[in-house]
Design an enzyme around this catalytic site. Structure first.
Site, PDB file in Angstrom:
ATOM      1  N   THR A 176       0.847  -1.191   0.000  1.00  0.00           N
ATOM      2  CA  THR A 176       0.000   0.000   0.000  1.00  0.00           C
ATOM      3  C   THR A 176       0.882   1.240   0.000  1.00  0.00           C
ATOM      4  O   THR A 176       1.807   1.348   0.807  1.00  0.00           O
ATOM      5  CB  THR A 176      -0.937  -0.001   1.222  1.00  0.00           C
ATOM      6  OG1 THR A 176      -1.725  -1.192   1.187  1.00  0.00           O
ATOM      7  CG2 THR A 176      -1.857   1.211   1.205  1.00  0.00           C
ATOM      8  N   LYS A 177       0.584   2.128  -0.925  1.00  0.00           N
ATOM      9  CA  LYS A 177       1.338   3.380  -1.059  1.00  0.00           C
ATOM     10  C   LYS A 177       0.549   4.488  -0.393  1.00  0.00           C
ATOM     11  O   LYS A 177      -0.619   4.706  -0.720  1.00  0.00           O
ATOM     12  CB  LYS A 177       1.522   3.686  -2.548  1.00  0.00           C
ATOM     13  CG  LYS A 177       2.264   4.966  -2.871  1.00  0.00           C
ATOM     14  CD  LYS A 177       2.176   5.283  -4.380  1.00  0.00           C
ATOM     15  CE  LYS A 177       2.820   6.619  -4.691  1.00  0.00           C
ATOM     16  NZ  LYS A 177       2.396   7.138  -6.009  1.00  0.00           N
TER      17      LYS A 177
END
Lengths: 274, 274, 274, 274, 274
Positions: A176-177
């Site tokens: 997840t960014k």
């Protein structure tokens, strides 16, 4: 979170993703600081740098350029994205199917979800389809988890960023960014909420070398798995130089001082160095 | 209501479902009372407790963690759910297909329907697809039947809860999860309206041991088939302890006094004990 | 209108459909006059009465109960329907696919269309899919043709009811269920507009024996093919008794006097008898 | 951008597309200056001119007329388009599937995207489906990239046109058709932003020979790959004449003076000639 | 426009389509002038008249009645249509799939498009699906091209009617049905804009014999390919009589005087006769 689903785009559980969808998201204005970077060849050359574990681009650029770089660069297919020509509640069109991305040679997919937007439900369901198709094809899954929209007061508070990584975990992202939440403690909390799925911070708009490396260094110490960066690399005069520094910080546990040294760069604010 | 369709997630027609989708629905704040529970391993360990007949999680957590627990825990795949980052008429995105849930090892599916919402029709049609796919694969079907929305004045009246269980019956749920309607008589009525399909009460927000067990005990005596609980278990300092008590009340027809005794716990209000 | 497509749910071209979807459409309140009827077993028992040519229920009730009655009762699968918990322009969710209904043992399908609603187009297209799937599987098709909604001033005028039966004909129903239009002449006109497709009147809310039988008798004489009735049967203390009377009126051309006699019932208003 | 995907509709990397969807987009009024051009035969005759690399039409015209010209004309199937009878935020219906276009004999597809419209997301997703289907069938892809709509202040600034060509590149067009941005420098910038994908300017409304050829000449010198033109050809009294001139400018690097000479035409403003 | 695609419903390139979807579109009120015509048998009998090249009906009527007439009548399956019970921007539901129409025996399809409506895009895309399916099955395609809606000031001007026939051509209709544009010149222009695809005028509401035949005669001389008529035939006391007259005018190039003579009818306004 499937063990090793993201192995193609990580090295020792760490990632440095070179993101290059700015031509779609922001338009040519983002190439002005370094006009040569309007040319995807320049970016795929940067993507061949040892530091980079994957290059994230939209379909058209992958179709046209990736065939020349498939031996040297790992492709992260950014499936959705939209121009900033229109205004309205945050949303993103799905520009690329997983099946087509596989044909083009992708090793992983990237997908933006605007939690908190009135379009959250629609986007999450589109993510579902992409995520499950990625599983069928053995591709890693990266979520750009960016809460924004009418219902959201504070998009970058520690609480919101921690919720962002949790959304990635719960909905099935491998990585997840998120935006950097402002402090190492907040980053550690966000990483804990990802519960074993990986977290990378986004590079954001361009800052000076020391400042940028310091934030990345803090994030790594706080448990982050790396960085997804565009402008803070390609808008510099010498993008290879900052990649050298990032490689030291992300993969070699270097201090900011050591990283600047590797780069042959001067600190902007020597007093603040670790 | 297909005979035995829910047998994998019940024992002697009774169920104790450990629900753990709070990271999606409410965000990390729900883990604050017991930070260790942000870690799905802690929950799947609790899911191995004899009292628990199934653990309900979203796709990402199942993908990442269920492979280590598939011998000890029964998986209830919660197919829809949404963050509370956005505001608007109640709705829920479908995050997981039945086909994928089957691959991950699910034994049953869970699905929220907000009767009374302006999105009721859309949600019920999504439920239809999930329910019929579950039938094809032999999975049990649990409906989270939670009336709410603009059109609804009183979401927790006995009349509304009875309507909630009837919706579960009519639409094809094997088990319908509803809020406790406030009294044993109202619970009995709700159970009668389910007409042979099962009814479990939801655990709700955290209360003290005696209060919680008393409500569960009342619900069981009134004909309920058990409990689907999250916060009232995992937000406690010693979740195993309350599971011991719940096991006694739900599966062994124990009184609250006996259950507290099994737990080695003191009553908060001895006068009120049965 | 396909010759004999509805033969499974008619006898000598006539039908008495026992409708039992009130738990979904109105909620438990409809069972209050006769609480035993909350139990589908009670209804399927009534459905075994000689007078009844089909029982119309939603999916969940069919799945759970029809297996015990499939030798004695003919199943009309009511595919759409919705709760009255929400408010808004009339619409109905499709809760059941034809394919699944066939597996459960249905002999015909039922489908509500709210002509005049802002959702008319959507509902008619959903009807199209169901109707054509029913044709593939050889099931009869019954349309609940109930004009209502914002655009409609008078939902029960003779003109509107005649339009209702015509909609059933034009769109491909074998049998169209409409409200009684208030007079034998209006009923005759509505039947003529159905042009050979069948018309049944709906039973409506509960009235006394003589009144109810009189209306049914008038409708039959006016050319109707029968009745689809719920509350006017199951809300009585002795539902079998009224079924005896309806059987006489619908299938045996009895007068109201004769029907009351068959029932062993007293006329409420002897002067008004035929 | 797939190498040679557009080879059927280009010659030496250059294109002159004769566009003829005005009957749909603007109605018969566009044929008034030259009524004979209401007849598609007249256009397909023009399409046989050496200068023309492809003729772009809607499905109905292709179905009816292309069979007579398939040996002499290359077909660009314009898949979407809409009348100007309605008003509202810019949008376009998809009138033709790629599969059908292939059967009719198309060598490439054309698709309008109104960046900046509230319907941008919907249009881009429709483009995605068409683009990927075109790839499956080996057809070239031309995007009519025309930013317009409520969110857009300036649709023809150099910045917007450069963004337009970039959208074509990023989303997977082989050729992007844009308005002329007003100056050679702006055209060069727009071409650079296309980064190797091709750019053609649109012909726009009718101007005099010298003016039109001058603009095309400027665009070609600035790096454009050609022209997509309708009214500026077919609204003239002698369309073949201007095609002669355009052929000289586009494919033979002629000056405007030379092109006018080829046409046997007089300059309107001799002082302004190159 | 595919050569001969409409051959089943034309004779010598001319058509007289008997339209009979008024029960759906307007309701039973349209049968009041001639009540016997509420019965589809009456219409299919008329459809057996030599003058009639096809009868256009909705699915339900075709299913129920066409099996008795398939040797004598050609079936034009009118796929969409809607009641006038609702109010709102013009739109039409798709009531019948091409696949089902083929099974029922259709030789061609009919489809309404309301150009200018806010639903134009949706309707045109539905038309696309139907048109392409018709091509697969070798059925002719007739478009009811009726501009109307909020965005449209003048729905019956010569310009709008000419645009209507052009829409039929561009979108792939073999025959386009339009209102008579008011004069032979306007009709000629509309026919030219159809560019070889066929144009039939719609019959409209009932007028006297001479007036009606005069308009049809004018339309035919102006180049129209015939007529699609409902009320102006079936609302008369002697529909066969007017069909005799129409046959003379449409297929035998008779004058109005001759047609009235064939009918054995008196002119209403002898002075106005040709």
């Amino acid at each position: 979170m499937i063990p090793n689903a993201d192995s193609a785009i990580t090295r020792n559980e760490k990632a440095l993703i070179l993101a290059y969808d700015h031509g779609l998201e922001h338009g040519p204005v983002d190439f002005e600081p370094n006009p040569a970077t309007a040319d995807p060849d320049r970016i795929f050359d940067l993507g061949s740098h040892d530091a980079v574990t994957a290059v994230a681009v939209q379909k058209g650029i992958a179709e046209g350029y990736y065939p020349s770089y498939e031996d040297d660069v790992t492709l992260l297919a950014k499936l959705n994205g939209t121009s900033n020509l229109w205004m309205g509640e945050p949303n993103s069109s799905v520009n690329w199917t997983v099946e087509n991305a596989v044909e083009v040679g992708a090793d992983a997919i990237g997908f933006t979800v605007y939690g908190g937007s009135n379009h959250e439900i629609e986007m999450v369901e589109e993510f579902r389809d992409a995520q499950e198709a990625a599983r069928q094809h053995g591709l890693g899954v990266v979520m750009w988890s960016y809460p924004r929209g009418q219902g959201l007061k504070n998009a970058t508070t520690p609480e919101t960023i921690a919720y962002s990584t949790r959304l990635g975990l719960e909905l099935g992202a491998d990585i997840t960014k998120v935006k950097y939440p402002g402090s190492p403690d907040a980053m550690t909390h966000a990483v804990e909420m990802a519960a074993g799925s990986k977290v990378v911070m986004s590079g954001g708009s361009k800052t000076n070398d020391q400042e940028f490396l310091t934030t990345v260094h803090e994030a790594m110490k706080a448990g982050a798995n790396g960085l997804a960066v565009g402008r803070n690399v390609f808008q510099r005069d010498n993008p290879e130089q900052i990649l050298d520094g990032l490689e030291a910080v992300i993969f070699e546990e270097a201090s900011v001082t050591e990283a600047l040294d590797v780069m042959g760069a001067e600190p902007t604010d020597p007093e603040a160095l670790d």
